[in-house]
Design a protein around this motif. Structure first.
Motif, mmCIF file in Angstrom:
data_model
loop_
_atom_site.group_PDB
_atom_site.id
_atom_site.type_symbol
_atom_site.label_atom_id
_atom_site.label_comp_id
_atom_site.label_asym_id
_atom_site.label_seq_id
_atom_site.Cartn_x
_atom_site.Cartn_y
_atom_site.Cartn_z
ATOM 1 N N ARG A 28 -7.766 6.527 8.867
ATOM 2 C CA ARG A 28 -6.444 5.762 8.721
ATOM 3 C C ARG A 28 -5.094 7.030 8.583
ATOM 4 N NH1 ARG A 28 -7.520 1.040 10.788
ATOM 5 N NH2 ARG A 28 -8.860 -0.218 10.495
ATOM 6 N N GLN A 29 -4.340 6.622 9.286
ATOM 7 C CA GLN A 29 -2.854 7.820 9.519
ATOM 8 C C GLN A 29 -1.580 6.174 8.380
ATOM 9 O OE1 GLN A 29 -1.180 10.097 12.435
ATOM 10 N NE2 GLN A 29 0.375 10.639 10.648
ATOM 11 N N ASP A 50 2.473 -3.652 8.224
ATOM 12 C CA ASP A 50 0.702 -4.076 8.454
ATOM 13 C C ASP A 50 0.470 -4.244 7.029
ATOM 14 O OD1 ASP A 50 1.697 -3.416 11.019
ATOM 15 O OD2 ASP A 50 0.344 -1.014 10.307
ATOM 16 N N VAL A 51 1.916 -4.379 5.719
ATOM 17 C CA VAL A 51 0.905 -4.225 4.249
ATOM 18 C C VAL A 51 2.395 -4.287 3.421
ATOM 19 C CG1 VAL A 51 -0.035 -1.634 4.300
ATOM 20 C CG2 VAL A 51 -0.992 -4.322 3.407
ATOM 21 N N LEU A 52 1.914 -4.912 2.436
ATOM 22 C CA LEU A 52 3.212 -4.991 2.176
ATOM 23 C C LEU A 52 2.767 -5.095 0.427
ATOM 24 C CD1 LEU A 52 4.944 -8.350 2.553
ATOM 25 C CD2 LEU A 52 4.822 -5.181 3.467
ATOM 26 N N ALA A 211 -7.217 -3.596 5.281
ATOM 27 C CA ALA A 211 -7.920 -2.276 5.241
ATOM 28 C C ALA A 211 -7.830 -1.902 4.108
ATOM 29 C CB ALA A 211 -8.609 -1.407 5.841
ATOM 30 N N PHE A 212 -6.011 -1.749 3.634
ATOM 31 C CA PHE A 212 -5.447 -0.339 2.681
ATOM 32 C C PHE A 212 -5.204 -1.385 1.363
ATOM 33 C CE2 PHE A 212 -2.102 0.123 0.075
ATOM 34 C CZ PHE A 212 -1.683 1.360 -0.170
ATOM 35 N N ALA A 213 -5.003 -3.284 1.799
ATOM 36 C CA ALA A 213 -5.387 -4.264 0.303
ATOM 37 C C ALA A 213 -6.680 -4.179 0.056
ATOM 38 C CB ALA A 213 -5.340 -5.630 1.771
ATOM 39 N N GLU A 214 -8.019 -3.773 0.852
ATOM 40 C CA GLU A 214 -9.370 -4.148 0.243
ATOM 41 C C GLU A 214 -9.115 -3.366 -0.470
ATOM 42 O OE1 GLU A 214 -11.766 -4.959 3.655
ATOM 43 O OE2 GLU A 214 -11.027 -7.027 4.119
#
Length: 253
Positions: A28-29, A50-52, A211-214
């Motif tokens: 992912r970018q 999308d994520v913090l 995905a980033f949080a995990e």
């Protein structure tokens, strides 16, 4: 995928390590928006992130209560420090944080506030309140900028400010500021990752955010966090905390 985060994660250089690693592993970018935590959370609330990755507990809890946050997970911590000129004209070295701010106000020594609704700014406001001081006057100035820029301005103006330790250490070679107050439980600086719920808006890329949080709480990413800064500064700039509770971190700090 849009990551809204604090300036401290960018100014310290941590994102320069984490983001490329995530991109390589996930395919992912990532577009990073580094602002104060309050503004980052507002982006999430409007469905524009999308994520913090943030460090403003009261704002985070309010965001979660709104139903626009998915999961809120502990990532890492460091601490806040009060820094200022090495000759310490206000004489605050070794004081408690609230006594130090009271002394700064009494002596009207220059103080640079971020003034940007960041986690650091919110902590600063709490400390002024606990000190019984409403800062005002020409000695108290708001930069409206991130942590790295605020440290550089404080250095130029021989002023005091409050910083997270990571950004302070990463700018130490380019500024002449000493840590004068540190080591209090109230100065603990905890970072959480929150994936944004699709209910925040139609533009939310929920899969990328999750995905980033995990990934950032996974063992490989946590090892990267724990190693970051160790070679250059002789100590990590952040302590990895995935799987712990805030209470456990506070007790161990």
């Amino acid at each position: 995928m849009i990551l809204a985060t604090t300036t401290s994660t960018q100014d310290s250089g941590l994102l320069d390590v984490l983001v490329p690693a995530f991109e390589r592993e996930s395919g992912r970018q990532v577009k990073t928006v580094a602002v104060g935590s309050g503004e980052a959370i507002e982006l999430g609330a409007r469905g524009e992130a999308d994520v913090l990755l943030v460090h403003s507990p009261d704002d985070e809890e309010e965001f979660m209560a709104s139903g626009k946050g998915g999961r809120r997970r502990l990532v890492m911590h460091n601490d806040f420090v009060v820094v200022g000129p090495p000759d310490d004209p206000a004489g605050i070295r070794g004081m408690s944080s609230t006594d130090a701010l009271e002394r700064i106000a009494q002596t009207e020594a220059p103080f640079m506030s971020r003034g940007d609704d960041s986690g650091t700014h919110n902590l600063e406001l709490k400390l002024w309140d606990e000190a019984g001081v409403k800062p005002s006057g020409s000695w108290y100035q708001e930069t409206g900028q991130g942590m790295g820029a605020t440290l550089r301005i404080a250095d130029q103006k021989r002023a005091y400010t409050i910083s997270d330790r990571g950004t302070y250490l990463s700018t130490r070679d380019s500024t002449d500021l000493d840590v004068l107050v540190q080591g209090e439980p109230r100065l603990l600086n905890i970072y959480h990752v929150i994936d944004v719920d699709p209910s925040a808006g139609p533009r939310v890329g929920a899969a990328g955010g999750r995905a980033f949080a995990e990934w950032i709480v996974s063992p490989p990413a946590q090892r990267m966090i724990g190693a970051f800064g160790r070679k250059e500064f002789g100590r990590p700039l952040f302590v990895p905390d995935a799987g712990k509770t805030d209470e456990q971190v506070a007790e161990a700090a």
